[in-house]
Design an enzyme around this catalytic site. Structure first.
Site, PDB file in Angstrom:
ATOM      1  N   GLU A  10       8.718  -3.354  -0.200  1.00 36.67           N
ATOM      2  CA  GLU A  10       7.544  -2.507  -0.469  1.00 36.67           C
ATOM      3  C   GLU A  10       7.941  -1.106  -0.942  1.00 36.67           C
ATOM      4  O   GLU A  10       7.410  -0.101  -0.487  1.00 36.67           O
ATOM      5  CB  GLU A  10       6.617  -2.447   0.762  1.00 36.67           C
ATOM      6  CG  GLU A  10       5.926  -3.779   1.019  1.00 36.67           C
ATOM      7  CD  GLU A  10       4.703  -3.678   1.923  1.00 36.67           C
ATOM      8  OE1 GLU A  10       4.281  -2.562   2.250  1.00 36.67           O
ATOM      9  OE2 GLU A  10       4.166  -4.734   2.275  1.00 36.67           O
TER      10      GLU A  10
HETATM   11  C1  LIG Z   1      13.468  -9.962   2.551  1.00 36.84           C
HETATM   12  C2  LIG Z   1      12.768  -9.544   1.316  1.00 36.84           C
HETATM   13  C3  LIG Z   1      11.441  -9.880   1.114  1.00 36.84           C
HETATM   14  C4  LIG Z   1      10.806  -9.573  -0.090  1.00 36.84           C
HETATM   15  N1  LIG Z   1       9.542 -10.032  -0.339  1.00 36.84           N
HETATM   16  C5  LIG Z   1       9.049  -9.922  -1.598  1.00 36.84           C
HETATM   17  C6  LIG Z   1       7.846 -10.592  -1.981  1.00 36.84           C
HETATM   18  O1  LIG Z   1       7.201 -11.254  -1.169  1.00 36.84           O
HETATM   19  N2  LIG Z   1       7.421 -10.488  -3.257  1.00 36.84           N
HETATM   20  C7  LIG Z   1       8.101  -9.763  -4.182  1.00 36.84           C
HETATM   21  O2  LIG Z   1       7.679  -9.725  -5.328  1.00 36.84           O
HETATM   22  N3  LIG Z   1       9.223  -9.091  -3.858  1.00 36.84           N
HETATM   23  C8  LIG Z   1       9.721  -9.171  -2.609  1.00 36.84           C
HETATM   24  N4  LIG Z   1      10.886  -8.515  -2.266  1.00 36.84           N
HETATM   25  C9  LIG Z   1      11.527  -7.685  -3.248  1.00 36.84           C
HETATM   26  C10 LIG Z   1      11.575  -6.226  -2.876  1.00 36.84           C
HETATM   27  O3  LIG Z   1      10.361  -5.617  -3.100  1.00 36.84           O
HETATM   28  C11 LIG Z   1      12.722  -5.639  -3.708  1.00 36.84           C
HETATM   29  O4  LIG Z   1      13.896  -6.061  -3.035  1.00 36.84           O
HETATM   30  C12 LIG Z   1      12.694  -4.192  -3.839  1.00 36.84           C
HETATM   31  O5  LIG Z   1      11.693  -3.844  -4.719  1.00 36.84           O
HETATM   32  C13 LIG Z   1      14.010  -3.603  -4.332  1.00 36.84           C
HETATM   33  O6  LIG Z   1      14.568  -4.311  -5.416  1.00 36.84           O
HETATM   34  P1  LIG Z   1      16.113  -4.768  -5.348  1.00 36.84           P
HETATM   35  O7  LIG Z   1      16.353  -5.401  -4.034  1.00 36.84           O
HETATM   36  O8  LIG Z   1      16.376  -5.541  -6.550  1.00 36.84           O
HETATM   37  O9  LIG Z   1      16.933  -3.417  -5.353  1.00 36.84           O
HETATM   38  P2  LIG Z   1      17.314  -2.531  -6.620  1.00 36.84           P
HETATM   39  O10 LIG Z   1      16.124  -2.294  -7.462  1.00 36.84           O
HETATM   40  O11 LIG Z   1      18.526  -3.083  -7.253  1.00 36.84           O
HETATM   41  O12 LIG Z   1      17.667  -1.159  -5.930  1.00 36.84           O
HETATM   42  C14 LIG Z   1      18.935  -0.909  -5.331  1.00 36.84           C
HETATM   43  C15 LIG Z   1      18.955   0.498  -4.779  1.00 36.84           C
HETATM   44  O13 LIG Z   1      18.710   1.446  -5.814  1.00 36.84           O
HETATM   45  C16 LIG Z   1      17.718   2.354  -5.419  1.00 36.84           C
HETATM   46  N5  LIG Z   1      17.005   2.825  -6.607  1.00 36.84           N
HETATM   47  C17 LIG Z   1      16.482   2.101  -7.615  1.00 36.84           C
HETATM   48  N6  LIG Z   1      15.918   2.911  -8.531  1.00 36.84           N
HETATM   49  C18 LIG Z   1      16.092   4.178  -8.089  1.00 36.84           C
HETATM   50  C19 LIG Z   1      15.738   5.462  -8.569  1.00 36.84           C
HETATM   51  N7  LIG Z   1      15.079   5.648  -9.697  1.00 36.84           N
HETATM   52  N8  LIG Z   1      16.092   6.535  -7.849  1.00 36.84           N
HETATM   53  C20 LIG Z   1      16.750   6.385  -6.684  1.00 36.84           C
HETATM   54  N9  LIG Z   1      17.110   5.206  -6.192  1.00 36.84           N
HETATM   55  C21 LIG Z   1      16.793   4.116  -6.861  1.00 36.84           C
HETATM   56  C22 LIG Z   1      16.832   1.574  -4.468  1.00 36.84           C
HETATM   57  O14 LIG Z   1      16.135   2.445  -3.600  1.00 36.84           O
HETATM   58  C23 LIG Z   1      17.867   0.739  -3.731  1.00 36.84           C
HETATM   59  O15 LIG Z   1      18.405   1.505  -2.691  1.00 36.84           O
HETATM   60  C24 LIG Z   1      11.498  -8.807  -1.059  1.00 36.84           C
HETATM   61  C25 LIG Z   1      12.820  -8.418  -0.830  1.00 36.84           C
HETATM   62  C26 LIG Z   1      13.458  -8.784   0.330  1.00 36.84           C
HETATM   63  C27 LIG Z   1      14.890  -8.394   0.511  1.00 36.84           C
END
Ligand SMILES: Cc1cc2nc3c(=O)[nH]c(=O)nc-3n(C[C@H](O)[C@H](O)[C@H](O)COP(=O)(O)OP(=O)(O)OC[C@H]3O[C@@H](n4cnc5c(N)ncnc54)[C@H](O)[C@@H]3O)c2cc1C
Length: 779
Positions: A456
């Protein structure tokens, strides 16, 4: 001569400023032209994110002059008799039926009977209105249910929380056609459908608006007829409930190369509801998020044909998906993760406080060592503030707000503080927290918290980009008006609107500069505060001072850094911290008032507010010290801290008072941890801890008598059992003391026990392949 010229100059400036037409022509319009040039371009998705949601108490904090009477007057959320009954009966029963250990180690899911109970009792339809067969619960009731479940079983909490957060039900309620609502909502409410919402793609996580998943509008055959539909290809991961869902909310970018829907080819992000049994929909594989056994996994589909009216809201809502998601995000984000974090933290505080009293080392309860006290104080203070924030934020949602900035603050700070509380609990528990098994009550929460940090809106992004970035535009009284004026195509209107916003802004900034300085130099002694407890009055006054300072600092930062502030994430994050700390303090102070100014709770309030104000002060200092212009930085420090920085860390004395509240039963401890699942049965680890705490306190008198006798040489050194026997025989303790000691020892032994397993963890008896089949990534 010089005086005459000066008077003439002042008169000319006054004439320009006071005559609107002259002022616009000579000042506002040239500035508008510059403003248009430096205003960073905003994509449609950014614009939709900015436009989404409402401004609430965050706007007051941004004003530099918060109206505290308004805060105090916000209604206290209350449960209806039906909601109360659901918490005391169905939720209590669900807690009793589920356990962290069984779900995460044995079943890798909720057991089938528990799943059935969840569906039958309407847990999946708490936000669905009654006329669709749902519970129609308030946001506060929803939050109470999730908090209670999280204190018992994280898998149950997640499975209940997700369908009630941003997903098919929420989107249908706001945007669905009548046909879609009538079909899906009753089925979702009674658990006949399991929803999931799939946005995240391997290439688009935080930057979700860049999803490459694609739908092409085309004609095709559906149930024997030719219809307009979409051929959709997607690759999603991390989808909660995805592996078992029956209806998949799917976000993708829609293209209409044949212009079947209208004139636009790239229609934009679109959300559709896809029955999971549709040919081509692939679900079923699972991720294993930090050993949590909630259902989560990937889904994909290739050229899956679906009718156009599967778009949520029908074809007219094609391309409106991002707006829909942004507008609906705040309600779920305000409730889900703040509630689970409070659930974990309440359990941590209640159980670890008890453990710290029961567990002895160096012949002393570990809770009495100053080192442990420090961690306990952090836990108590953080939880007080978290709980206050959870409740105030739910109150906003129940008042009909969609608080976009506040929901980001609540999500970020409650999950971060939840992590601190649970980490402190783990440190206090030592090996007891580390060895997993049915008698470990903290290990699973410790494993789960990083999930809350990531989902989220991942926390680093939320802090660095969202809280201040969105707050500065949405909550500031003039910035959005200036931006809108700069984008206004009607020249005359643009000029009028910009002039009004600009001069309003200048007055606002000057006033906050003056007020910040005066409030700083007078220690904010004369800041106006409504009728609040005399014990908290000063906190309100100091917050007023910080609000004025923050408003001024925010304005100067926007002026000096302009669009560059978006890239200066560290500065933006610190500015967001100041806003957040003020929101958290507001919540804590309101809670104190709402709970009838409980004097016994004052140490918790004092510690949490003092700590948050110290953090806000450091965040302000962090901004000033890193200012690109040293001169501006110097000026800012002079205005904001004319007599130096007022805060230091909360005192050790205060920390001692907080810690003492956690290691003995009291009304304060009950209030702080209210609403969690507390099994009475001593065969349950938490039930046993509660009993052990009472027993440990009951036996302390006898233990003291024995210690004194040992010091005097009346009792020879021996083991605990023998000492008690000898003390009884020597008349040092009574038979009743002996019984108290025996019960305390028995319960202490039960509490400190950790689980052990067969050498191969029973794998030799497991099915071939063991409980976890080969991972696809590893293969
Ligand atoms: C257990 C679990 C349940 C989930 N459930 C759902 C679901 O039901 N439906 C769904 O659609 N998604 C779901 N998600 C996805 C979740 O919303 C994403 O994991 C989340 O949006 C982050 O994407 P990412 O994990 O690819 O991290 P990335 O986008 O790769 O980010 C990696 C890091 O970079 C940081 N970052 C990225 N951009 C910036 C910026 N501009 N400035 C500073 N920092 C930045 C982030 O804060 C993070 O620390 C789920 C994820 C998990 C792990």
């Amino acid at each position: 001569m010089v005086w005459s010229l000066l008077i003439l100059l002042i008169a000319a400036i006054a004439a320009v400023l006071l005559i609107p037409a002259a002022r616009r022509a000579l000042v506002s319009e040239p500035l508008l032209a510059i403003y248009r040039r430096i205003l960073p371009p905003m994509s449609q998705t950014e614009q939709e994110a900015i436009d989404a949601g409402t401004v609430w108490w965050d706007g007051e904090l941004f004003s530099g002059r918060p109206d505290w009477a308004k805060l105090i007057a916000y209604p206290q959320p209350k449960l209806s008799p039906e909601e109360l009954g659901f918490l005391d009966n169905e939720t209590e029963q669900l807690c009793a039926m589920s356990s962290d250990w069984e779900t995460s180690h044995i079943h890798y899911d909720l057991p089938p009977n528990v799943w059935q109970f969840v569906k039958d009792q309407g847990f999946l339809g708490m936000i669905i209105p009654k006329n669709y067969g749902g519970k129609g619960f308030s946001a506060y009731a929803h939050s109470q249910v999730v908090t209670k479940l999280a204190s018992r079983c994280s898998v149950a909490a997640v499975h209940v929380m997700v369908p009630n957060s941003l997903g098919p039900a929420e989107l249908l309620l706001h945007y669905g056609t009548d046909e879609q609502k009538n079909h899906y909502l009753p089925r979702l409410a009674r658990g006949a459908e399991i929803p999931a919402f799939a946005l995240t793609n391997p290439h688009a996580g935080s930057d979700a608006a860049s999803i490459p998943d694609l739908g092409i509008v085309c004609k095709g055959e559906w149930e024997g007829r030719e219809v307009i539909g979409m051929r959709v290809t997607w690759d999603k991961r991390y989808i909660t409930l995805g592996p078992i869902c029956t209806v998949l909310g799917l976000a993708f970018r829609l293209h209409d190369p044949e212009r079947l829907l209208g004139d636009t080819e790239d229609i934009g992000i679109t959300c559709a509801l896809v029955p999971a049994h549709t040919p081509g929909v692939e679900i079923g594989r699972r991720h294993l998020p930090l050993n949590a056994a909630f259902q989560n996994g990937p889904t994909c589909g290739r050229d899956v044909f679906m009718p156009i009216d599967w778009i949520i809201g029908g074809p007219k809502m094609a391309g409106q998906g991002w707006r829909m998601l942004m507008e609906s995000l705040a309600a779920g984000r305000s409730i889900s993760l703040p509630s689970t974090s409070c659930g974990y933290s309440k359990l941590a505080v209640r159980a670890t406080g008890a453990y710290a009293r029961v567990r002895q080392q160096f012949k002393t309860s570990i809770g009495k060592f100053e080192g442990i006290e420090e961690a306990l104080a952090r836990m108590g203070g953080n939880l007080y503030m978290m709980e206050a924030t959870r409740i105030l934020t739910a109150c906003a949602v129940d008042m009909g707000e969609k608080p976009s900035v506040i929901s980001a603050i609540a999500k970020y700070h409650l999950t971060e503080r939840g992590r601190v509380v649970v980490n402190d609990a783990m440190d206090i528990l030592g090996g007891k927290g580390i060895c997993l098994g049915p008698s470990n009550f903290m290990g699973r929460a410790y494993q789960q918290l990083p999930v809350a940090i990531t989902v989220e809106g991942a926390n680093i992004l939320t802090r660095s980009l969202i809280i201040f970035g969105q707050g500065a535009i949405r909550c500031h009284p003039f910035v959005l008006a200036e931006i809108n004026a700069a984008r206004e195509p009607d020249r005359a209107k643009a000029s009028r609107d910009f002039d009004a916003a600009l001069f309003g802004h200048v007055r606002f900034a000057l006033s906050n500069c003056m007020r910040a300085f005066v409030l700083g130099i007078t220690g904010s002694q004369w800041a106006r505060v409504p009728d609040v407890s005399p014990r908290t009055r000063r906190h309100f006054q100091k917050l007023t001072r910080f609000s004025a300072a923050f408003a001024f600092l925010a304005d100067v930062s926007m002026l000096v850094l302009g669009g560059g502030l978006k890239r200066r994430e560290k500065l933006s994050a610190r500015l967001g911290d100041v806003l957040s700390c003020m929101y958290l303090c507001s919540a804590a102070l309101k809670r104190f008032e709402d709970q009838g100014r409980q004097q016994a709770d004052l140490p918790l309030l004092e510690w949490s507010v003092w700590d948050a104000m110290f953090r806000a002060q450091n965040a302000i200092e962090g901004v000033i010290s890193n200012y690109p212009s040293r001169l501006v930085g110097w000026f800012l420090r002079w205005v904001i801290f004319p007599l130096g920085r007022p805060y230091v860390v909360p005192s050790d004395r205060l920390g001692h008072a907080v810690a003492s509240l956690l290691i003995a039963p009291s009304a304060t401890r009950d209030r702080l941890t209210a609403g969690i699942y507390l099994p009475k049965d001593e065969s349950e680890v938490i039930g046993c801890l509660e009993a052990a705490l009472k027993a440990a306190l009951g036996a302390e008198g006898a233990e003291q008598k024995i210690r004194v006798a040992q010091k005097d040489g009346r009792l020879a050194p021996a083991g605990a059992e023998e000492l008690a026997e000898a003390a009884l025989a020597a008349g040092i303790i009574s038979a009743q003391d002996r019984a108290l000691l025996e019960r305390a020892t028995q319960l202490r032994n039960a509490v400190i026990r950790v689980d052990d397993f067969p050498q191969d963890f029973g794998l030799s008896k497991a099915l071939p392949g063991g409980p976890v089949a080969e991972s696809r990534a590893a293969a």
